[in-house]
Design a protein around this motif. Sequence first.
Motif, PDB file in Angstrom:
ATOM      1  N   THR A   1       0.817  -1.202   0.000  1.00 42.87           N
ATOM      2  CA  THR A   1       0.000   0.000   0.000  1.00 42.87           C
ATOM      3  C   THR A   1       0.858   1.262   0.000  1.00 42.87           C
ATOM      4  O   THR A   1       1.984   1.255   0.511  1.00 42.87           O
ATOM      5  CB  THR A   1      -0.927   0.024   1.238  1.00 42.87           C
ATOM      6  N   ASN A   2       0.301   2.333  -0.577  1.00 50.90           N
ATOM      7  CA  ASN A   2       1.007   3.615  -0.527  1.00 50.90           C
ATOM      8  C   ASN A   2       0.701   4.377   0.761  1.00 50.90           C
ATOM      9  O   ASN A   2       1.254   5.448   0.990  1.00 50.90           O
ATOM     10  CB  ASN A   2       0.673   4.470  -1.759  1.00 50.90           C
ATOM     11  N   GLY A   3      -0.188   3.843   1.588  1.00 47.90           N
ATOM     12  CA  GLY A   3      -0.442   4.418   2.901  1.00 47.90           C
ATOM     13  C   GLY A   3      -1.436   5.553   2.941  1.00 47.90           C
ATOM     14  O   GLY A   3      -1.813   6.011   4.026  1.00 47.90           O
ATOM     15  N   THR A   4      -1.920   5.997   1.790  1.00 50.34           N
ATOM     16  CA  THR A   4      -2.810   7.160   1.772  1.00 50.34           C
ATOM     17  C   THR A   4      -4.218   6.828   2.254  1.00 50.34           C
ATOM     18  O   THR A   4      -4.953   7.730   2.687  1.00 50.34           O
ATOM     19  CB  THR A   4      -2.906   7.751   0.355  1.00 50.34           C
ATOM     20  N   LEU A   5      -4.625   5.552   2.165  1.00 47.92           N
ATOM     21  CA  LEU A   5      -6.001   5.170   2.503  1.00 47.92           C
ATOM     22  C   LEU A   5      -6.084   4.366   3.799  1.00 47.92           C
ATOM     23  O   LEU A   5      -7.094   3.712   4.061  1.00 47.92           O
ATOM     24  CB  LEU A   5      -6.613   4.362   1.345  1.00 47.92           C
ATOM     25  N   LEU A   6      -5.038   4.442   4.606  1.00 44.40           N
ATOM     26  CA  LEU A   6      -5.041   3.708   5.871  1.00 44.40           C
ATOM     27  C   LEU A   6      -5.730   4.531   6.964  1.00 44.40           C
ATOM     28  O   LEU A   6      -5.121   4.931   7.954  1.00 44.40           O
ATOM     29  CB  LEU A   6      -3.599   3.374   6.292  1.00 44.40           C
ATOM     30  N   GLY A   7      -7.033   4.769   6.762  1.00 42.52           N
ATOM     31  CA  GLY A   7      -7.814   5.470   7.772  1.00 42.52           C
ATOM     32  C   GLY A   7      -8.046   4.583   8.982  1.00 42.52           C
ATOM     33  O   GLY A   7      -7.646   3.409   9.015  1.00 42.52           O
ATOM     34  N   GLU A   8      -8.742   5.126   9.978  1.00 42.14           N
ATOM     35  CA  GLU A   8      -8.940   4.371  11.221  1.00 42.14           C
ATOM     36  C   GLU A   8      -9.745   3.098  10.995  1.00 42.14           C
ATOM     37  O   GLU A   8      -9.423   2.045  11.550  1.00 42.14           O
ATOM     38  CB  GLU A   8      -9.631   5.238  12.275  1.00 42.14           C
ATOM     39  N   ALA A   9     -10.806   3.164  10.160  1.00 40.78           N
ATOM     40  CA  ALA A   9     -11.623   1.977   9.904  1.00 40.78           C
ATOM     41  C   ALA A   9     -10.790   0.875   9.246  1.00 40.78           C
ATOM     42  O   ALA A   9     -10.889  -0.304   9.614  1.00 40.78           O
ATOM     43  CB  ALA A   9     -12.818   2.338   9.031  1.00 40.78           C
ATOM     44  N   THR A  10      -9.973   1.256   8.276  1.00 40.78           N
ATOM     45  CA  THR A  10      -9.104   0.277   7.610  1.00 40.78           C
ATOM     46  C   THR A  10      -8.083  -0.278   8.585  1.00 40.78           C
ATOM     47  O   THR A  10      -7.808  -1.486   8.598  1.00 40.78           O
ATOM     48  CB  THR A  10      -8.399   0.932   6.414  1.00 40.78           C
ATOM     49  N   ALA A  11      -7.516   0.576   9.417  1.00 39.24           N
ATOM     50  CA  ALA A  11      -6.533   0.131  10.405  1.00 39.24           C
ATOM     51  C   ALA A  11      -7.140  -0.902  11.343  1.00 39.24           C
ATOM     52  O   ALA A  11      -6.535  -1.952  11.612  1.00 39.24           O
ATOM     53  CB  ALA A  11      -5.999   1.322  11.196  1.00 39.24           C
ATOM     54  N   ARG A  12      -8.342  -0.632  11.832  1.00 39.47           N
ATOM     55  CA  ARG A  12      -8.974  -1.565  12.763  1.00 39.47           C
ATOM     56  C   ARG A  12      -9.389  -2.856  12.068  1.00 39.47           C
ATOM     57  O   ARG A  12      -9.465  -3.917  12.691  1.00 39.47           O
ATOM     58  CB  ARG A  12     -10.180  -0.906  13.436  1.00 39.47           C
ATOM     59  N   ARG A  13      -9.651  -2.787  10.776  1.00 40.35           N
ATOM     60  CA  ARG A  13     -10.038  -4.001  10.033  1.00 40.35           C
ATOM     61  C   ARG A  13      -8.836  -4.891   9.743  1.00 40.35           C
ATOM     62  O   ARG A  13      -8.960  -6.117   9.738  1.00 40.35           O
ATOM     63  CB  ARG A  13     -10.707  -3.581   8.716  1.00 40.35           C
TER      64      ARG A  13
ATOM     65  N   GLU B   1       0.874  10.154   9.488  1.00 36.87           N
ATOM     66  CA  GLU B   1      -0.172  10.102  10.508  1.00 36.87           C
ATOM     67  C   GLU B   1      -0.999   8.822  10.394  1.00 36.87           C
ATOM     68  O   GLU B   1      -1.388   8.222  11.408  1.00 36.87           O
ATOM     69  CB  GLU B   1      -1.084  11.329  10.386  1.00 36.87           C
ATOM     70  N   ASN B   2      -1.276   8.395   9.171  1.00 34.48           N
ATOM     71  CA  ASN B   2      -2.024   7.148   8.968  1.00 34.48           C
ATOM     72  C   ASN B   2      -1.290   5.952   9.561  1.00 34.48           C
ATOM     73  O   ASN B   2      -1.886   5.091  10.226  1.00 34.48           O
ATOM     74  CB  ASN B   2      -2.262   6.910   7.471  1.00 34.48           C
ATOM     75  N   ILE B   3       0.018   5.892   9.308  1.00 40.14           N
ATOM     76  CA  ILE B   3       0.788   4.750   9.804  1.00 40.14           C
ATOM     77  C   ILE B   3       0.972   4.853  11.315  1.00 40.14           C
ATOM     78  O   ILE B   3       0.946   3.836  12.025  1.00 40.14           O
ATOM     79  CB  ILE B   3       2.125   4.648   9.050  1.00 40.14           C
ATOM     80  N   ASP B   4       1.127   6.064  11.826  1.00 43.13           N
ATOM     81  CA  ASP B   4       1.164   6.257  13.280  1.00 43.13           C
ATOM     82  C   ASP B   4      -0.104   5.688  13.917  1.00 43.13           C
ATOM     83  O   ASP B   4      -0.058   5.006  14.948  1.00 43.13           O
ATOM     84  CB  ASP B   4       1.268   7.747  13.631  1.00 43.13           C
ATOM     85  N   ARG B   5      -1.268   5.970  13.308  1.00 44.38           N
ATOM     86  CA  ARG B   5      -2.535   5.499  13.835  1.00 44.38           C
ATOM     87  C   ARG B   5      -2.609   3.962  13.784  1.00 44.38           C
ATOM     88  O   ARG B   5      -3.066   3.321  14.740  1.00 44.38           O
ATOM     89  CB  ARG B   5      -3.694   6.095  13.041  1.00 44.38           C
ATOM     90  N   LEU B   6      -2.175   3.394  12.657  1.00 48.39           N
ATOM     91  CA  LEU B   6      -2.190   1.931  12.530  1.00 48.39           C
ATOM     92  C   LEU B   6      -1.340   1.287  13.615  1.00 48.39           C
ATOM     93  O   LEU B   6      -1.747   0.291  14.240  1.00 48.39           O
ATOM     94  CB  LEU B   6      -1.681   1.531  11.139  1.00 48.39           C
ATOM     95  N   VAL B   7      -0.166   1.834  13.850  1.00 41.26           N
ATOM     96  CA  VAL B   7       0.716   1.304  14.895  1.00 41.26           C
ATOM     97  C   VAL B   7       0.046   1.411  16.260  1.00 41.26           C
ATOM     98  O   VAL B   7       0.104   0.488  17.077  1.00 41.26           O
ATOM     99  CB  VAL B   7       2.066   2.057  14.882  1.00 41.26           C
ATOM    100  N   ALA B   8      -0.645   2.524  16.509  1.00 39.91           N
ATOM    101  CA  ALA B   8      -1.329   2.717  17.787  1.00 39.91           C
ATOM    102  C   ALA B   8      -2.468   1.711  17.964  1.00 39.91           C
ATOM    103  O   ALA B   8      -2.659   1.151  19.053  1.00 39.91           O
ATOM    104  CB  ALA B   8      -1.860   4.144  17.882  1.00 39.91           C
ATOM    105  N   VAL B   9      -3.236   1.475  16.893  1.00 40.11           N
ATOM    106  CA  VAL B   9      -4.339   0.498  16.950  1.00 40.11           C
ATOM    107  C   VAL B   9      -3.790  -0.900  17.219  1.00 40.11           C
ATOM    108  O   VAL B   9      -4.349  -1.666  18.019  1.00 40.11           O
ATOM    109  CB  VAL B   9      -5.146   0.521  15.637  1.00 40.11           C
TER     110      VAL B   9
ATOM    111  N   ALA C   1      -4.561  -3.152  20.581  1.00 43.12           N
ATOM    112  CA  ALA C   1      -5.154  -4.485  20.490  1.00 43.12           C
ATOM    113  C   ALA C   1      -4.189  -5.586  20.919  1.00 43.12           C
ATOM    114  O   ALA C   1      -4.580  -6.747  21.007  1.00 43.12           O
ATOM    115  CB  ALA C   1      -5.618  -4.745  19.055  1.00 43.12           C
ATOM    116  N   LYS C   2      -2.925  -5.208  21.173  1.00 42.80           N
ATOM    117  CA  LYS C   2      -1.880  -6.182  21.501  1.00 42.80           C
ATOM    118  C   LYS C   2      -1.830  -7.299  20.464  1.00 42.80           C
ATOM    119  O   LYS C   2      -1.712  -8.483  20.775  1.00 42.80           O
ATOM    120  CB  LYS C   2      -2.101  -6.763  22.901  1.00 42.80           C
ATOM    121  N   ALA C   3      -1.940  -6.878  19.195  1.00 41.21           N
ATOM    122  CA  ALA C   3      -2.002  -7.823  18.078  1.00 41.21           C
ATOM    123  C   ALA C   3      -0.622  -8.072  17.483  1.00 41.21           C
ATOM    124  O   ALA C   3       0.249  -7.189  17.497  1.00 41.21           O
ATOM    125  CB  ALA C   3      -2.938  -7.287  16.999  1.00 41.21           C
TER     126      ALA C   3
END
Length: 379
Positions: A112-124, A159-167, A171-173
């Motif tokens: 991915t180019n990281g532009t569409l890694l919103g919160e919903a996608t990150a959690r999915r 910021e998108n990738i920061d959010r993904l890392v935080a999610v 979740a301790k995933a």
Amino acid sequence: MWYHHLSRIHHVIQSGRDRVVPRARLAARPLRIHIAVNDYCNIRCPHCLRETPGVKINQNCLSVGDLWRLAPWFKSAMTVALAGLGEPFIQKDIFEIVDLVHSYGATVSLITNGTLLGEATARRIVGPHPTLLNLSIDAGTPEVFEKVRLGAKFKEVVENIDRLVAVKREAKATFPVMTVNMTLMRDTLNEVEPVLALARRWGIHHLTAQTVMFASEKVDRSQAVTNRQAQEALARAEPYARAAGVEIRYVPLASDFEGLVRDEARGDLFPPSYPYQRRKKRVPGSRRFYCANLWHQMVIDVFGNMDYCCMADFGKVGNVRDLDPADLWNHPNMTALRRRLVQGNPPPECRKCYALEDFGRRKMLGMWRAEFGPLRQMF
């Protein structure tokens, strides 16, 4: 449990026989399946194959229904890569396809180019199922990043990738396991350390660097770099990578077989990282050749056609909607191409490719043993 992977164990064993003998008609199914799920993208990158004159884009996307005939082969595959000349998260049913692959126990790989890694996608995407997420990050400074990735905003991607890392931490995933893919060209040769700094920030331990490749002589080649130039840039950044705990894997994508032989004779500054590129090569004229792309990887395009490989354009073998995967994998034309390598007579396109490998039984045994590492990690 281990019995869930019986088919994989069987085909890894068979793949050893296929490569050591070697055979043109294979007993093993492909250990890696590469599917171009779509060819749509939301940004433009001057170095991307999408920008090459004559390359057709924005034509199609594959649905879950298109992949049902191929789905049972996911049971024996180690990795199913959902990638191509498009951005996977632009596709609305991408997670239905991801779920289908996971249902057969295979590892999903996404680029991915990281532009569409919103919160919903990150959690999915975060969860217990084995998933590899390859982040295409060619530069670590805003000016250069936005120059080579037109339409993408450096701040938003970070910021998108920061959010993904935080999610993922919340979740301790374990998954997704993330890596960074970086293209080395003239504008980015000095960006290796800034990209390594981003990898360190995100807790990523692997960066794959590859040289920019141009599929046509008609395109502007001013960004081209040689294998030696790429090696020099990586060698300069190696101390920083060690301090950051990031392993650099180097793929000399634009280098041909003969060029790698010459550079190897001069001594490596930063050698290619993958086993079939790291092994000693002899000059063309050997009695036998080998290519991992032809023996272990099935490539499906956005229309469901099977390509011979992901590098050269030899045409199409057939379509997964019309033929059983076994008939495609051991199609007479596919076995004829493998036989040419076994007989020491690869086509000119193969001789130009960095992935062409000089055959040796001891070498093949070493490569086969390496396949058991990822298999053990699945248990």
